[in-house]
Design an enzyme around this catalytic site. Structure first.
Site, short mmCIF file in Angstrom:
data_model
loop_
_atom_site.label_atom_id
_atom_site.label_comp_id
_atom_site.label_asym_id
_atom_site.label_seq_id
_atom_site.Cartn_x
_atom_site.Cartn_y
_atom_site.Cartn_z
N ALA A 23 2.64 6.00 -2.76
CA ALA A 23 3.76 6.84 -3.18
C ALA A 23 3.68 7.14 -4.67
O ALA A 23 3.93 8.28 -5.11
CB ALA A 23 5.09 6.14 -2.86
N GLU A 65 0.84 -1.20 0.00
CA GLU A 65 0.00 0.00 0.00
C GLU A 65 0.87 1.25 0.00
O GLU A 65 0.56 2.24 -0.66
CB GLU A 65 -0.96 0.00 1.21
CG GLU A 65 -1.98 -1.11 1.08
CD GLU A 65 -3.19 -0.99 2.00
OE1 GLU A 65 -3.24 -0.06 2.82
OE2 GLU A 65 -4.08 -1.86 1.89
N GLU A 66 1.98 1.19 0.73
CA GLU A 66 2.89 2.34 0.77
C GLU A 66 3.36 2.68 -0.65
O GLU A 66 3.43 3.84 -1.04
CB GLU A 66 4.08 2.01 1.68
CG GLU A 66 5.19 3.03 1.61
CD GLU A 66 6.25 2.87 2.70
OE1 GLU A 66 6.04 2.11 3.65
OE2 GLU A 66 7.29 3.53 2.58
N ARG A 67 3.67 1.65 -1.42
CA ARG A 67 4.21 1.88 -2.77
C ARG A 67 3.15 2.40 -3.73
O ARG A 67 3.44 3.27 -4.55
CB ARG A 67 4.89 0.60 -3.26
CG ARG A 67 6.21 0.45 -2.55
CD ARG A 67 6.89 -0.87 -2.66
NE ARG A 67 8.01 -0.86 -1.70
CZ ARG A 67 8.65 -1.92 -1.26
NH1 ARG A 67 8.32 -3.11 -1.67
NH2 ARG A 67 9.65 -1.79 -0.40
N GLY A 116 11.09 4.23 1.38
CA GLY A 116 10.07 3.18 1.18
C GLY A 116 10.50 2.12 0.19
O GLY A 116 9.66 1.52 -0.49
#
Ligand SMILES: Cc1cc2nc3c(=O)[nH]c(=O)nc-3n(C[C@H](O)[C@H](O)[C@H](O)COP(=O)(O)OP(=O)(O)OC[C@H]3O[C@@H](n4cnc5c(N)ncnc54)[C@H](O)[C@@H]3O)c2cc1C
Length: 386
Positions: free
Chosen positions: A246, A241-243, A363
């Site tokens: 981003a 989800e972070e990627r 990240g």
């Protein structure tokens, strides 16, 4: 990814919030080197913006991830990289594992206040000796009675000095390094936690980044998120989800950069004509806009797979890689067309140039993304002990 009227409404709400509550203050916060996280997050929490995909039971909207992408895109329109990053930490980096795998008690005590904007969250994975090599972190959580006693140091932690709790990765046993870790919720007012001064950074100036020292920090074992020993796996899921966030977050900032450059070069004259009228300039800007559209298409495609329950590690890594790469390309090219004005500190394009440089580092670096892509393409040489 099909965008509905509901997506449009969320986009309007997020855009209005950025225009009214964030952009007018960004210059001031950038100068101060910090933004008022509690005050701002409370306003966002009141509008439901911090829990778009989170369970309704804990105050979230329980919408699918496509809505979060619309939100991330609008956060990208903030006139700096620091605020979208800090907001992303709260919504998509420090809380996904807690929301998916945390006990009800943990979710009541930490997730619900994070969604409401009453608590600021940070994700504490990186260490002075381990950033890319997550499996090799050294922070330990030793069991003592019903507690963990945590010792170690975390490095470059976003939101650190304002955070109320950390989602912290630590080694809990001598098992193999992919099975000996847990994600643990650590309130920052626990005795034994201290912080460095805010770190002085090239960009992302208004985000507070610090080192965190943990010296015999005692938290109940019930603060472990999900199954003990599955922290590495959960962090890898959380990275997904972070990627995606981003990648989506980069889009509007890059478009802003291109549009600002079009406006400036249309007005700026050299050799009796607007700088923009040189074919090398308008062709290049057209090419960059095309790159941004490719990033949007790849990101939407990855998100569509994600909401359909597919493993999107490949496309999410590609989108993250592409966003880091084109952020460097777009901001560098645009800055060039501003000439000397582009080199001035307060210029929006020069701020994007500094801030977005982190995209290829934070990240998961570009090289880590390439490693994942190669692994999934079957081209990564295997080591003997793999
Ligand atoms: C402003 C900022 C905010 C951050 N916020 C957070 C946060 O909130 N929480 C958190 O946990 N972390 C955070 N980080 C840390 C960030 O995630 C790490 O910096 C990042 O993962 C890279 O790790 P590293 O700096 O240790 O680089 P290293 O791992 O030391 O790598 C250095 C270079 O070597 C390359 N490299 C390493 N191994 C290989 C290999 N096998 N093959 C090819 N190249 C390789 C890397 O790609 C990189 O280019 C933040 C960092 C910054 C600067």
């Amino acid at each position: 990814m099909r965008l509905t009227q509901e997506h449009d409404e969320l986009r309007r709400l997020s855009k209005k919030f950025v225009e009214k509550e964030i952009n007018p203050y960004v210059d001031e916060w950038e100068k101060e080197g910090i933004f008022p996280a509690h005050e701002l997050f409370k306003k966002m929490g009141n509008l439901g913006l911090l829990g778009i995909t989170k369970p309704e039971e804990f105050g979230g909207m329980d919408l699918d991830y496509s809505y979060n992408i619309v939100f991330a895109e609008e956060m990208g329109a903030i006139h700096c990289g620091a605020l979208p990053m800090a907001i992303g930490v709260q919504t998509d980096m420090a809380t996904p594992a807690l929301a998916k795998f945390g006990s009800d008690e943990l979710r009541r005590n930490f997730l619900a206040p994070a969604i409401a904007g009453d608590m600021v969250a940070a994700i504490a994975v990186s260490e002075p000796g381990a950033g890319s090599d997550v499996a090799n972190i050294k922070t330990s959580a030793r069991k003592d009675g019903d507690d963990y006693v945590i010792n170690g140091t975390k490095m470059w932690i976003t939101n650190a000095t304002q955070a109320d709790f950390l989602c912290l990765l630590a080694n809990i046993s001598d098992d193999s390094k992919h099975h000996n870790k847990s994600l643990i919720v650590v309130p920052t007012n626990t005795p034994g936690i201290s912080f460095s001064e805010r770190l002085d950074k090239l960009g992302m100036r208004s985000s507070d980044t610090a080192q965190i020292f943990l010296d015999d920090v005692r938290v109940p074992q019930s603060h472990c998120i999900g199954e003990e020993g599955s922290g590495f796996k959960m962090q890898m899921i959380q990275f997904q989800e972070e990627r995606l966030f981003a990648a989506a977050m980069a889009i509007k900032g890059l478009e802003n950069c291109i549009n600002e450059t079009i406006n400036y070069t249309r007005e700026r004259k050299a050799f009796n004509k607007p700088v923009l009228d040189n074919q090398v300039v308008h062709f290049r800007l057209a090419e960059l806009q095309t790159e941004v559209e490719c990033l949007r298409a790849l990101t939407y495609d990855a998100v569509e797979g994600y909401i359909n329950g597919e493993d999107v590690s490949l496309k999410a890594s590609m989108a993250k890689l592409k966003s880091g790469r084109i952020s460097r390309e777009v901001t560098d090219a645009c800055l060039q067309y501003w000439g000397g004005m582009g080199f001035m500190w307060d210029n929006l394009v020069s701020r994007y140039y500094r801030d977005t440089r982190l995209g290829s580092i934070g990240g998961g670096t570009d090289e880590m993304m390439l490693g994942i892509i190669c692994k999934l393409m079957g081209t990564l040489p295997t080591r003997k002990n793999d």
